[in-house]
Design a protein around this motif. Structure first.
Motif, PDB file in Angstrom:
ATOM      1  N   TYR A  27      -0.185   0.517  -9.836  1.00  0.00           N
ATOM      2  CA  TYR A  27      -0.890   1.739 -10.198  1.00  0.00           C
ATOM      3  C   TYR A  27      -0.736   2.717  -9.041  1.00  0.00           C
ATOM      4  CZ  TYR A  27      -3.083  -0.848 -13.986  1.00  0.00           C
ATOM      5  OH  TYR A  27      -3.299  -1.576 -15.123  1.00  0.00           O
ATOM      6  N   ILE A  28      -0.205   3.893  -9.349  1.00  0.00           N
ATOM      7  CA  ILE A  28      -0.065   4.929  -8.316  1.00  0.00           C
ATOM      8  C   ILE A  28      -1.277   5.858  -8.472  1.00  0.00           C
ATOM      9  CG2 ILE A  28       1.445   6.726  -7.362  1.00  0.00           C
ATOM     10  CD1 ILE A  28       2.833   3.942  -7.525  1.00  0.00           C
ATOM     11  N   PRO A  29      -2.081   6.005  -7.436  1.00  0.00           N
ATOM     12  CA  PRO A  29      -3.272   6.870  -7.553  1.00  0.00           C
ATOM     13  C   PRO A  29      -2.869   8.303  -7.930  1.00  0.00           C
ATOM     14  CG  PRO A  29      -3.325   5.623  -5.504  1.00  0.00           C
ATOM     15  CD  PRO A  29      -1.976   5.398  -6.105  1.00  0.00           C
ATOM     16  N   GLU A  30      -3.725   8.949  -8.686  1.00  0.00           N
ATOM     17  CA  GLU A  30      -3.421  10.310  -9.171  1.00  0.00           C
ATOM     18  C   GLU A  30      -4.512  11.291  -8.779  1.00  0.00           C
ATOM     19  OE1 GLU A  30      -2.955  10.116 -13.384  1.00  0.00           O
ATOM     20  OE2 GLU A  30      -1.072   8.982 -13.256  1.00  0.00           O
ATOM     21  N   ARG A  31      -4.131  12.557  -8.755  1.00  0.00           N
ATOM     22  CA  ARG A  31      -5.108  13.635  -8.609  1.00  0.00           C
ATOM     23  C   ARG A  31      -4.727  14.723  -9.617  1.00  0.00           C
ATOM     24  NH1 ARG A  31      -4.731  16.400  -3.201  1.00  0.00           N
ATOM     25  NH2 ARG A  31      -5.578  14.533  -2.248  1.00  0.00           N
ATOM     26  N   ASN A  32      -5.681  15.152 -10.389  1.00  0.00           N
ATOM     27  CA  ASN A  32      -5.429  16.144 -11.452  1.00  0.00           C
ATOM     28  C   ASN A  32      -4.250  15.736 -12.338  1.00  0.00           C
ATOM     29  OD1 ASN A  32      -7.471  17.665 -10.245  1.00  0.00           O
ATOM     30  ND2 ASN A  32      -5.995  18.700  -8.908  1.00  0.00           N
ATOM     31  N   LYS A  34      -1.669  14.129 -11.596  1.00  0.00           N
ATOM     32  CA  LYS A  34      -0.362  14.010 -10.910  1.00  0.00           C
ATOM     33  C   LYS A  34      -0.397  12.868  -9.901  1.00  0.00           C
ATOM     34  CE  LYS A  34       2.054  17.186  -9.026  1.00  0.00           C
ATOM     35  NZ  LYS A  34       2.204  18.310  -8.088  1.00  0.00           N
ATOM     36  N   PRO A  35       0.660  12.033  -9.890  1.00  0.00           N
ATOM     37  CA  PRO A  35       0.655  10.930  -8.923  1.00  0.00           C
ATOM     38  C   PRO A  35       0.656  11.462  -7.491  1.00  0.00           C
ATOM     39  CG  PRO A  35       2.801  11.100 -10.014  1.00  0.00           C
ATOM     40  CD  PRO A  35       1.890  12.064 -10.705  1.00  0.00           C
ATOM     41  N   LEU A  36      -0.139  10.830  -6.656  1.00  0.00           N
ATOM     42  CA  LEU A  36      -0.150  11.179  -5.240  1.00  0.00           C
ATOM     43  C   LEU A  36       1.060  10.530  -4.568  1.00  0.00           C
ATOM     44  CD1 LEU A  36      -3.939  10.532  -4.577  1.00  0.00           C
ATOM     45  CD2 LEU A  36      -2.804  12.761  -4.526  1.00  0.00           C
ATOM     46  N   THR A  37       1.479  11.124  -3.465  1.00  0.00           N
ATOM     47  CA  THR A  37       2.530  10.506  -2.652  1.00  0.00           C
ATOM     48  C   THR A  37       1.812   9.607  -1.653  1.00  0.00           C
ATOM     49  OG1 THR A  37       3.959  12.391  -2.959  1.00  0.00           O
ATOM     50  CG2 THR A  37       4.454  10.971  -1.095  1.00  0.00           C
ATOM     51  N   TYR A  38       1.829   8.326  -1.963  1.00  0.00           N
ATOM     52  CA  TYR A  38       0.985   7.389  -1.225  1.00  0.00           C
ATOM     53  C   TYR A  38       1.800   6.715  -0.123  1.00  0.00           C
ATOM     54  CZ  TYR A  38      -2.711   3.943  -0.558  1.00  0.00           C
ATOM     55  OH  TYR A  38      -3.716   3.170  -0.036  1.00  0.00           O
ATOM     56  N   ILE A 382      -0.694  11.201   0.950  1.00  0.00           N
ATOM     57  CA  ILE A 382      -1.712  10.358   1.558  1.00  0.00           C
ATOM     58  C   ILE A 382      -1.080   9.567   2.703  1.00  0.00           C
ATOM     59  CG2 ILE A 382      -3.471   8.595   1.140  1.00  0.00           C
ATOM     60  CD1 ILE A 382      -3.770  11.253  -0.502  1.00  0.00           C
ATOM     61  N   GLY A 383      -1.381  10.011   3.913  1.00  0.00           N
ATOM     62  CA  GLY A 383      -0.961   9.278   5.101  1.00  0.00           C
ATOM     63  C   GLY A 383      -2.215   8.771   5.765  1.00  0.00           C
ATOM     64  N   ASP A 384      -2.153   8.609   7.064  1.00  0.00           N
ATOM     65  CA  ASP A 384      -3.365   8.161   7.718  1.00  0.00           C
ATOM     66  C   ASP A 384      -3.477   8.786   9.098  1.00  0.00           C
ATOM     67  OD1 ASP A 384      -4.499   4.863   8.496  1.00  0.00           O
ATOM     68  OD2 ASP A 384      -3.452   6.127   9.886  1.00  0.00           O
ATOM     69  N   LEU A 398       8.210  -1.322  -1.832  1.00  0.00           N
ATOM     70  CA  LEU A 398       7.889  -1.847  -3.163  1.00  0.00           C
ATOM     71  C   LEU A 398       7.566  -0.727  -4.145  1.00  0.00           C
ATOM     72  CD1 LEU A 398       5.701  -5.077  -2.720  1.00  0.00           C
ATOM     73  CD2 LEU A 398       7.878  -4.903  -3.931  1.00  0.00           C
ATOM     74  N   TYR A 399       6.943   0.345  -3.675  1.00  0.00           N
ATOM     75  CA  TYR A 399       6.526   1.354  -4.654  1.00  0.00           C
ATOM     76  C   TYR A 399       6.838   2.802  -4.291  1.00  0.00           C
ATOM     77  CZ  TYR A 399       2.356   0.747  -1.671  1.00  0.00           C
ATOM     78  OH  TYR A 399       1.516   0.593  -0.614  1.00  0.00           O
ATOM     79  N   ASN A 400       7.352   3.060  -3.107  1.00  0.00           N
ATOM     80  CA  ASN A 400       7.667   4.463  -2.792  1.00  0.00           C
ATOM     81  C   ASN A 400       9.137   4.781  -3.096  1.00  0.00           C
ATOM     82  OD1 ASN A 400       5.282   4.189  -0.264  1.00  0.00           O
ATOM     83  ND2 ASN A 400       5.182   5.756  -1.848  1.00  0.00           N
TER      84      ASN A 400
END
Ligand code: PLP
Length: 415
Positions: A27-32, A34-38, A382-384, A398-400
């Motif tokens: 599951y790729i988190p979304e905002r509005n 649209k998938p976020l770039t996680y 979304i970075g940190d 795996l997912y990016n």
């Protein structure tokens, strides 16, 4: 590889990516909508779509069987940890008997220190790196105190040189050589959380062993990120968490590794009934008899629900295989470094040499770092953020995607 900073090129890389289908398993988190770039799998990996079913299965067993779930059903809870051992062993380069999922990371660190830190005579010191993850620092400090010793006298910290961000392997090896007669243990991260530097664990283990010193690694940022060969490197012990690159959920089950050579020795330990010889555990007799191998460090009844999630998540990493993951990861992170260098004037703390880094790049942004970070977040990246001036971006193979990496470059360019 020769990179080009274009969307077409990024999409070509995605097309030829043998692991591209794995993204659909998360599951790729979304905002509005649209998938976020996680790019934050170094902190909390994304949720595999399979974990809800795995969790539901155990909830159903609990619902229908109650306590009999320990012995009944397709996969009795009593042996749930065993199902994780094979994929874990594959991921860390060990034998199944050398690994076991249990507890949480810092707990395992203390348990293993109890077993492997045995100060004797002149050999009382622990060599580590300065500026390791805070929990590791606190664990070492208080563990040493709990033995009635003074951290200042026991802990030897090796730092990067002045004006350098990362460690030189030679400096770590020299420090082991210099202190070899007073060292009891070398214990440090295998991959540094802040800079993303990978340490030469094989060389450090070899050097320590030559000096008659045991060696352990915290693999929180290494497991599922870089290929490991713990057994062949002769590493004595190691531990990790599963919620970063292993995608096993917030606070997920940790794991530990103990080399086979220590399985027959009567190492001191803090024991509990779950580490007791399984065939006789329910006889409830006096006197601790450990399970052979890593299993003997278990303390408590396993957290079955978390373990079910862990097991489902591990399947994905094991199936992809660390070799293929690493190949993609080097390309993905290499591409990120390339597009960032094309679009902005940035300082990287992370080594430029691929062999010395995993998937994470740590950017040093002394001026307005926090506002840059906030801008990225507004743009859905979304970075940190690490005080005082560091943005960590970790594209997970795996997912990016390469297209996401290209987008990050564009956002830096238009900032
Ligand atoms: C993430 C991390 C931890 C976290 O420890 P927990 O016990 O799981 O909270 C510890 N050490 C390092 C190096 C880490 O990266």
């Amino acid at each position: 590889m020769h990179f080009e900073n274009s969307l077409t090129f990024a999409r070509q890389l995605d097309q030829s990516d043998p692991l591209r289908s794995y993204r659909d398993r998360f599951y790729i988190p979304e905002r509005n909508g649209k998938p976020l770039t996680y790019f934050c799998g170094n902190s909390l990996g994304l949720q595999p779509k399979t974990v809800r079913h795995a969790l539901d299965q155990e909830l159903a067993v609990w619902q229908q069987h109650g306590v009999d779930g320990w012995f009944e059903g397709e996969n009795p809870w009593l042996t749930i940890h065993q199902r994780c051992k094979k994929p874990l062993a594959q991921i860390v380069g060990a034998k199944p008997s050398e690994v076991c999922p249990m507890n949480n990371l810092t707990v395992n660190m203390h348990l293993l220190l109890t077993s492997f830190y045995q100060p004797r005579g002149n050999r009382t010191k622990i060599l580590t790196i300065g500026g390791d993850f805070p929990s590791d620092q606190y664990a070492l400090e208080t563990h040493v105190q709990s033995r009635g010793l003074k951290p200042d006298e026991i802990l030897i910290e090796v730092f990067p040189r002045t004006n350098e961000y990362t460690w030189r392997t030679a400096d770590i090896l020299d420090a082991i050589e210099q202190h070899k007669d007073s060292l009891a243990l070398v214990l440090m991260s295998g991959l540094h959380y802040y800079t993303g530097q990978v340490f030469d664990m094989a060389a450090i283990a070899q050097k320590a062993h030559k000096a008659g010193v045991l060696v352990g690694f915290d693999l929180a940022h290494a497991v599922g990120n870089i290929p490991l060969q713990l057994h062949d490197w002769g590493v004595d012990f190691a531990f990790w968490c599963s919620y970063k690159y292993l995608n096993s959920g917030p606070g997920g089950v940790s794991g530990l590794y103990v080399h086979e050579k220590h399985h027959e020795t009567a190492l001191p330990r803090l024991a509990g009934w779950w580490g007791y010889d399984e065939s006789r555990r329910f006889e409830m007799t006096k006197g601790f008899v450990p399970m052979p191998g890593a299993d003997g460090w278990q303390l408590s009844t396993p957290t079955v629900l978390a373990m079910a999630v862990h097991h489902a998540a591990l399947q994905i990493t094991a199936e992809a295989g660390m070799k293929a993951l690493r190949q993609k990861s080097e390309l993905l992170t290499g591409f990120l470094e390339f597009v960032l260098n094309e679009t902005a004037d940035l300082t990287f703390m992370t080594p430029a040499n691929e062999a010395e880094r995993g998937c994470q790049l740590s950017l040093l942004i002394p001026k307005n770092g926090k506002s840059t970070f906030n801008y990225l977040a507004e743009q859905g990246i979304i970075g940190d953020w690490r005080e005082p001036d560091c943005i960590r971006l970790a594209p997970a193979p795996l997912y990016n995607t390469f297209e996401e990496v290209w987008q990050v470059g564009e956002i830096f360019r238009t900032k």
